[in-house]
Design a protein around this motif. Structure first.
Motif, PDB file in Angstrom:
ATOM      1  N   LEU A   1       0.809  -1.161  -0.068  1.00 33.73           N
ATOM      2  CA  LEU A   1      -0.026   0.021  -0.011  1.00 33.73           C
ATOM      3  C   LEU A   1       0.897   1.421  -0.019  1.00 33.73           C
ATOM      4  O   LEU A   1       0.609   2.077  -0.477  1.00 33.73           O
ATOM      5  CB  LEU A   1      -1.012   0.040   1.151  1.00 33.73           C
ATOM      6  N   GLY A   2       1.911   1.246   0.928  1.00 32.49           N
ATOM      7  CA  GLY A   2       2.976   2.426   0.741  1.00 32.49           C
ATOM      8  C   GLY A   2       3.530   2.568  -0.682  1.00 32.49           C
ATOM      9  O   GLY A   2       3.467   3.843  -1.122  1.00 32.49           O
ATOM     10  N   GLY A   3       3.778   1.490  -1.249  1.00 36.97           N
ATOM     11  CA  GLY A   3       4.390   1.787  -2.643  1.00 36.97           C
ATOM     12  C   GLY A   3       3.217   2.467  -3.528  1.00 36.97           C
ATOM     13  O   GLY A   3       3.706   3.192  -4.347  1.00 36.97           O
ATOM     14  N   ALA A   4       2.180   2.007  -3.564  1.00 37.89           N
ATOM     15  CA  ALA A   4       1.201   2.413  -4.215  1.00 37.89           C
ATOM     16  C   ALA A   4       0.520   3.767  -4.134  1.00 37.89           C
ATOM     17  O   ALA A   4       0.507   4.628  -4.793  1.00 37.89           O
ATOM     18  CB  ALA A   4      -0.214   1.519  -4.187  1.00 37.89           C
ATOM     19  N   ALA A   5       0.684   4.013  -2.698  1.00 43.59           N
ATOM     20  CA  ALA A   5       0.514   5.549  -2.449  1.00 43.59           C
ATOM     21  C   ALA A   5       1.543   6.297  -2.902  1.00 43.59           C
ATOM     22  O   ALA A   5       1.392   7.554  -3.492  1.00 43.59           O
ATOM     23  CB  ALA A   5       0.128   5.591  -0.968  1.00 43.59           C
ATOM     24  N   LEU A   6       2.651   5.975  -2.722  1.00 39.13           N
ATOM     25  CA  LEU A   6       3.798   6.732  -3.473  1.00 39.13           C
ATOM     26  C   LEU A   6       3.635   7.209  -4.933  1.00 39.13           C
ATOM     27  O   LEU A   6       3.965   8.160  -5.236  1.00 39.13           O
ATOM     28  CB  LEU A   6       5.084   6.038  -3.241  1.00 39.13           C
ATOM     29  N   LEU A   7       3.441   5.935  -5.611  1.00 39.86           N
ATOM     30  CA  LEU A   7       3.362   6.382  -6.909  1.00 39.86           C
ATOM     31  C   LEU A   7       2.021   7.275  -7.497  1.00 39.86           C
ATOM     32  O   LEU A   7       2.019   8.024  -8.280  1.00 39.86           O
ATOM     33  CB  LEU A   7       3.090   5.034  -7.832  1.00 39.86           C
ATOM     34  N   LEU A   8       0.742   7.240  -6.709  1.00 40.13           N
ATOM     35  CA  LEU A   8      -0.426   7.717  -6.756  1.00 40.13           C
ATOM     36  C   LEU A   8      -0.470   9.216  -6.081  1.00 40.13           C
ATOM     37  O   LEU A   8      -1.380   9.840  -6.179  1.00 40.13           O
ATOM     38  CB  LEU A   8      -1.541   7.040  -6.816  1.00 40.13           C
TER      39      LEU A   8
ATOM     40  N   GLY B   1       6.519   6.322 -10.951  1.00 37.23           N
ATOM     41  CA  GLY B   1       6.109   7.654 -10.941  1.00 37.23           C
ATOM     42  C   GLY B   1       7.347   8.517 -10.133  1.00 37.23           C
ATOM     43  O   GLY B   1       8.201   8.005  -9.661  1.00 37.23           O
ATOM     44  N   ALA B   2       7.424   9.788 -10.402  1.00 33.30           N
ATOM     45  CA  ALA B   2       8.478  10.665  -9.607  1.00 33.30           C
ATOM     46  C   ALA B   2       7.430  12.085  -9.454  1.00 33.30           C
ATOM     47  O   ALA B   2       6.668  12.351 -10.013  1.00 33.30           O
ATOM     48  CB  ALA B   2       9.388  10.984 -10.467  1.00 33.30           C
ATOM     49  N   LEU B   3       7.969  12.602  -8.268  1.00 32.22           N
ATOM     50  CA  LEU B   3       7.373  14.211  -7.848  1.00 32.22           C
ATOM     51  C   LEU B   3       8.359  14.859  -7.259  1.00 32.22           C
ATOM     52  O   LEU B   3       9.112  14.402  -6.374  1.00 32.22           O
ATOM     53  CB  LEU B   3       6.129  13.601  -6.807  1.00 32.22           C
ATOM     54  N   ARG B   4       8.335  16.122  -7.588  1.00 32.32           N
ATOM     55  CA  ARG B   4       9.407  17.078  -7.175  1.00 32.32           C
ATOM     56  C   ARG B   4       8.610  18.270  -6.581  1.00 32.32           C
ATOM     57  O   ARG B   4       7.876  18.813  -7.470  1.00 32.32           O
ATOM     58  CB  ARG B   4      10.331  17.269  -7.842  1.00 32.32           C
ATOM     59  N   THR B   5       9.047  18.451  -5.596  1.00 33.38           N
ATOM     60  CA  THR B   5       8.338  19.990  -5.057  1.00 33.38           C
ATOM     61  C   THR B   5       9.570  20.544  -4.022  1.00 33.38           C
ATOM     62  O   THR B   5       9.662  19.939  -2.877  1.00 33.38           O
ATOM     63  CB  THR B   5       6.836  19.834  -4.226  1.00 33.38           C
ATOM     64  N   GLY B   6       9.836  21.463  -4.610  1.00 31.27           N
ATOM     65  CA  GLY B   6      10.901  22.243  -3.666  1.00 31.27           C
ATOM     66  C   GLY B   6      12.197  21.425  -3.483  1.00 31.27           C
ATOM     67  O   GLY B   6      12.697  20.852  -4.582  1.00 31.27           O
ATOM     68  N   PRO B   7      12.889  21.301  -2.389  1.00 26.92           N
ATOM     69  CA  PRO B   7      13.948  20.173  -2.245  1.00 26.92           C
ATOM     70  C   PRO B   7      13.404  19.055  -2.153  1.00 26.92           C
ATOM     71  O   PRO B   7      14.577  18.070  -1.908  1.00 26.92           O
ATOM     72  CB  PRO B   7      14.453  20.855  -0.863  1.00 26.92           C
ATOM     73  N   LEU B   8      12.387  18.440  -2.183  1.00 23.30           N
ATOM     74  CA  LEU B   8      11.932  17.210  -1.909  1.00 23.30           C
ATOM     75  C   LEU B   8      11.546  16.471  -3.421  1.00 23.30           C
ATOM     76  O   LEU B   8      11.021  17.044  -4.145  1.00 23.30           O
ATOM     77  CB  LEU B   8      10.895  16.981  -1.178  1.00 23.30           C
ATOM     78  N   ARG B   9      12.184  15.333  -3.413  1.00 20.29           N
ATOM     79  CA  ARG B   9      11.997  14.500  -4.839  1.00 20.29           C
ATOM     80  C   ARG B   9      11.877  13.064  -4.089  1.00 20.29           C
ATOM     81  O   ARG B   9      12.198  12.434  -3.529  1.00 20.29           O
ATOM     82  CB  ARG B   9      13.231  14.522  -5.465  1.00 20.29           C
ATOM     83  N   VAL B  10      10.607  12.485  -4.668  1.00 16.27           N
ATOM     84  CA  VAL B  10      10.161  11.158  -4.594  1.00 16.27           C
ATOM     85  C   VAL B  10      10.041  10.421  -5.815  1.00 16.27           C
ATOM     86  O   VAL B  10       9.392  10.810  -6.723  1.00 16.27           O
ATOM     87  CB  VAL B  10       8.932  11.288  -3.865  1.00 16.27           C
ATOM     88  N   THR B  11      10.502   9.088  -5.826  1.00 15.84           N
ATOM     89  CA  THR B  11      10.397   8.358  -6.997  1.00 15.84           C
ATOM     90  C   THR B  11       9.946   7.018  -6.501  1.00 15.84           C
ATOM     91  O   THR B  11      10.129   6.535  -5.338  1.00 15.84           O
ATOM     92  CB  THR B  11      11.660   8.192  -7.443  1.00 15.84           C
ATOM     93  N   GLY B  12       9.000   6.235  -7.264  1.00 18.07           N
ATOM     94  CA  GLY B  12       8.509   4.844  -6.896  1.00 18.07           C
ATOM     95  C   GLY B  12       8.276   4.105  -7.893  1.00 18.07           C
ATOM     96  O   GLY B  12       8.141   4.696  -9.351  1.00 18.07           O
ATOM     97  N   MET B  13       8.539   2.776  -7.893  1.00 17.76           N
ATOM     98  CA  MET B  13       8.161   1.843  -9.127  1.00 17.76           C
ATOM     99  C   MET B  13       7.557   0.597  -8.587  1.00 17.76           C
ATOM    100  O   MET B  13       7.946   0.024  -7.637  1.00 17.76           O
ATOM    101  CB  MET B  13       9.498   1.572  -9.757  1.00 17.76           C
ATOM    102  N   LEU B  14       6.458   0.311  -9.170  1.00 16.80           N
ATOM    103  CA  LEU B  14       5.896  -1.040  -8.944  1.00 16.80           C
ATOM    104  C   LEU B  14       6.102  -2.247  -9.985  1.00 16.80           C
ATOM    105  O   LEU B  14       5.930  -1.553 -10.934  1.00 16.80           O
ATOM    106  CB  LEU B  14       4.254  -0.946  -8.444  1.00 16.80           C
ATOM    107  N   ASN B  15       6.484  -3.211  -9.649  1.00 17.26           N
ATOM    108  CA  ASN B  15       6.659  -4.300 -10.488  1.00 17.26           C
ATOM    109  C   ASN B  15       5.851  -5.502 -10.437  1.00 17.26           C
ATOM    110  O   ASN B  15       5.832  -6.003  -9.192  1.00 17.26           O
ATOM    111  CB  ASN B  15       8.342  -4.660 -10.530  1.00 17.26           C
TER     112      ASN B  15
END
Length: 432
Positions: A9-16, A69-83
Motif C-alpha cells: 500500500l505504501g508503494g501504491a500511495a507513493l506512485l499515486l 512515478g516521480a514527484l518533485r516539490t521544492g527540495p523534496l523528490r520522491v520516486t517509486g516503481m511497482l513491478n
C-alpha cells in the motif's frame, strides 16, 4: 495489517501521490513542482535451444510490467516503481546463464515494491571552481553500486552479470555530493543497506539487517555524453536472509556513452568482480566483462552486446531451473564461464492514444564451459550442448512519462540524463 500489505500500500500511495494536474512529463512542468507517471510492459515469446537436457523450450511472457512515478516539490523528490512480475513471471523468464534468488537459467521476478525513495536536496552553493550540491535519500531501491539496471538498457534479456554489476531492491540510507562546472561534473555517493536479497517477489526485507552492508560510487562526466563510474560494495550474507552465508565484496567500473538524435546512440563497457568468503578469507571469485551499444539505421535501432561472465553452480531442485535458498545447507558444485553474444533489432514505434508500441526481435548465442576441470557440473552434459541459441520477439509498450535512467537519487536524479532519451535506453523519444 501485515508488513507485506503495508509495503504494498505504501508503494501504491507513493506512485499515486501526485495529483492529476502534476502527472505530466517533467519537460512540461515548472522548476518548483513537477512530476511524471508512466507505465510499461513487454509481451515476448522466447525459444531456447537447448534449454536443458537437449530439450527445446518455447514460452511466452508478460515481462517487466511496471508502474513508475516521480514527484518533485521544492527540495523534496520522491520516486517509486511497482513491478508486477510476481504475478506474470512466477516461473521465471528463459534467460541463458542468468541466475539469482533461487532461479537459474531463468530471470527471477523482481519485487512488487521495486523502488520507493525520497530525497532532500540542499541549496546549491558556488565556489571559485564550480557549483556544489548535496542530498540525503532513504527508502527502498537501487544501491549506489555499479551500472544502470538492464531494464533501462536496450535489450529484453538481462545479462548474466546482473548480480555482479547491480545491487537492487534494498532498504537504504545514502548521501551524495555533486560538483559541476564548465560542462563537467563529478559526484560521490555512499549508502548503507540490508544485505539480504529478496527471498520472493512479495517478501519484506529483513529490517533488523538494515545497515549491515554498504556501497560507495564515484562518477565523473567530462561532458553530457560520457560518464565513467567506479564503485565498491560490501554485502553481508546476501544469499541467506538470516545471515551466516558467504559475504560478498564487489567491484565495478563502467564507461557509458549516450546521445540522442545521432547515429551512435549508446555504448557501455563494464567490468565487475565478486569475491565470496568470510572476512578477508576468499573462497570464490567471479569476474565479468561486458560491452554493448546501439546505433540508428534510419528509423530502426540495432543493438549488440558481448559478455563473458562467471557464475556459481549449485545443486538443482526437482525443478531444474531452481536452486535452494534460505538455509545454510548448500554447496557450490562448480563455476561456469558464460560467453554470450546478443543482437536486437527494434522497429519504428507506433504511437496511439494508449501509448507507444515498439516491435523487436532479439537473438542470442550462449556458450557455457566449466572454469576448471574436473568439475561436478558439466554444462555440455547438463544442457545437451555447450552452445545454446535463443530467439525472442515481441512488443514493448510504454505510456506516459518514462525515466531515461533509474537508481540515481537526490542531486544525481537528473545528472547525466538527456531529456530526449526514454526508458529502455535510447530506444525512441517518448515525449507525448
Amino acid at each position: 495489517m501485515t508488513l507485506k500489505r503495508v509495503q504494498t500500500l505504501g508503494g501504491a500511495a507513493l506512485l499515486l501521490a501526485a495529483p492529476p494536474g502534476v502527472c505530466r512529463l517533467s519537460a512540461q512542468a515548472s522548476d518548483s513542482s513537477r512530476g511524471s507517471l508512466g507505465a510499461m510492459a513487454i509481451a515476448v515469446v522466447t525459444q531456447a535451444d537447448p534449454a536443458v537436457a537437449n530439450r527445446r523450450l518455447r514460452e511466452g511472457y508478460l515481462t517487466q510490467p511496471m508502474l513508475m512515478g516521480a514527484l518533485r516539490t521544492g527540495p523534496l523528490r520522491v520516486t517509486g516503481m511497482l513491478n508486477a512480475e510476481g504475478y506474470t513471471l512466477r516461473r521465471g523468464e528463459l534467460n541463458a546463464g542468468m541466475y539469482g534468488e533461487g532461479y537459474v537459467d531463468r530471470r527471477h521476478p523482481h519485487t512488487l515494491v521495486h523502488e520507493a525513495m525520497a530525497s532532500l536536496q540542499s541549496p546549491r552553493w558556488t565556489s571559485r571552481v564550480g557549483m556544489w550540491q548535496a542530498s540525503l535519500s532513504a527508502g527502498r531501491g537501487f544501491t549506489p553500486y555499479g551500472s544502470d539496471d538492464p531494464m533501462v538498457r536496450p535489450f529484453v534479456k538481462y545479462p548474466v552479470n546482473h548480480h555482479h554489476a547491480q545491487i537492487i531492491e534494498r532498504v537504504q540510507v545514502l548521501g551524495a555530493l555533486r560538483w559541476s562546472g564548465s560542462g563537467r561534473s563529478a559526484s560521490i555517493e555512499h549508502g548503507w543497506f540490508n544485505g539480504d536479497e529478496p527471498s520472493s517477489p512479495f517478501a519484506a526485507p529483513q529490517w533488523q539487517r538494515l545497515g549491515d552492508s554498504r556501497a560507495t560510487r564515484v562518477v565523473v562526466s567530462p561532458n553530457a555524453a560520457w560518464e565513467w563510474q567506479t564503485s565498491h560494495a560490501f554485502v553481508r550474507s546476501p544469499g541467506i536472509t538470516q545471515g551466516g552465508a558467504f559475504d560478498h565484496r564487489q567491484w565495478s567500473s563502467a564507461l557509458r556513452y549516450a546521445r540522442a538524435n545521432t547515429r551512435w546512440r549508446y555504448g557501455l563497457i563494464e567490468v565487475a568482480r565478486v569475491d565470496e568468503g568470510f572476512g578477508r578469507v576468499r573462497a570464490f571469485r567471479y569476474e565479468s566483462v561486458l560491452a554493448e551499444g546501439q546505433m540508428a539505421l534510419g528509423s530502426w535501432l540495432l543493438s549488440a552486446r558481448a559478455e563473458r561472465t562467471e557464475r556459481p553452480e549449485q545443486e538443482r531442485l526437482l525443478d531444474v531451473f531452481r536452486t535452494s535458498t534460505g538455509h545454510i545447507d548448500f554447496q557450490i558444485v562448480g563455476v561456469t564461464r558464460w560467453t554470450l553474444g546478443t543482437l536486437q533489432l527494434a522497429a519504428p514505434s507506433w504511437r496511439t492514444r494508449g501509448g507507444q508500441l515498439v516491435p523487436f526481435a532479439e537473438v542470442g548465442v550462449a556458450h557455457a564451459a566449466a572454469r576448471r576441470q574436473p568439475t561436478v557440473f558439466d554444462p555440455a552434459q547438463f544442457y545437451g550442448r555447450a552452445t545454446q541459441l535463443s530467439l525472442s520477439a515481441g512488443l514493448r509498450w510504454h505510456l506516459g512519462g518514462m525515466r531515461a535512467r533509474v537508481g540515481r537519487y537526490g542531486v544525481l536524479a537528473d545528472a547525466g540524463t538527456d531529456p530526449h532519451l526514454a526508458s529502455h535506453a535510447p530506444i525512441h523519444d517518448h515525449r507525448q
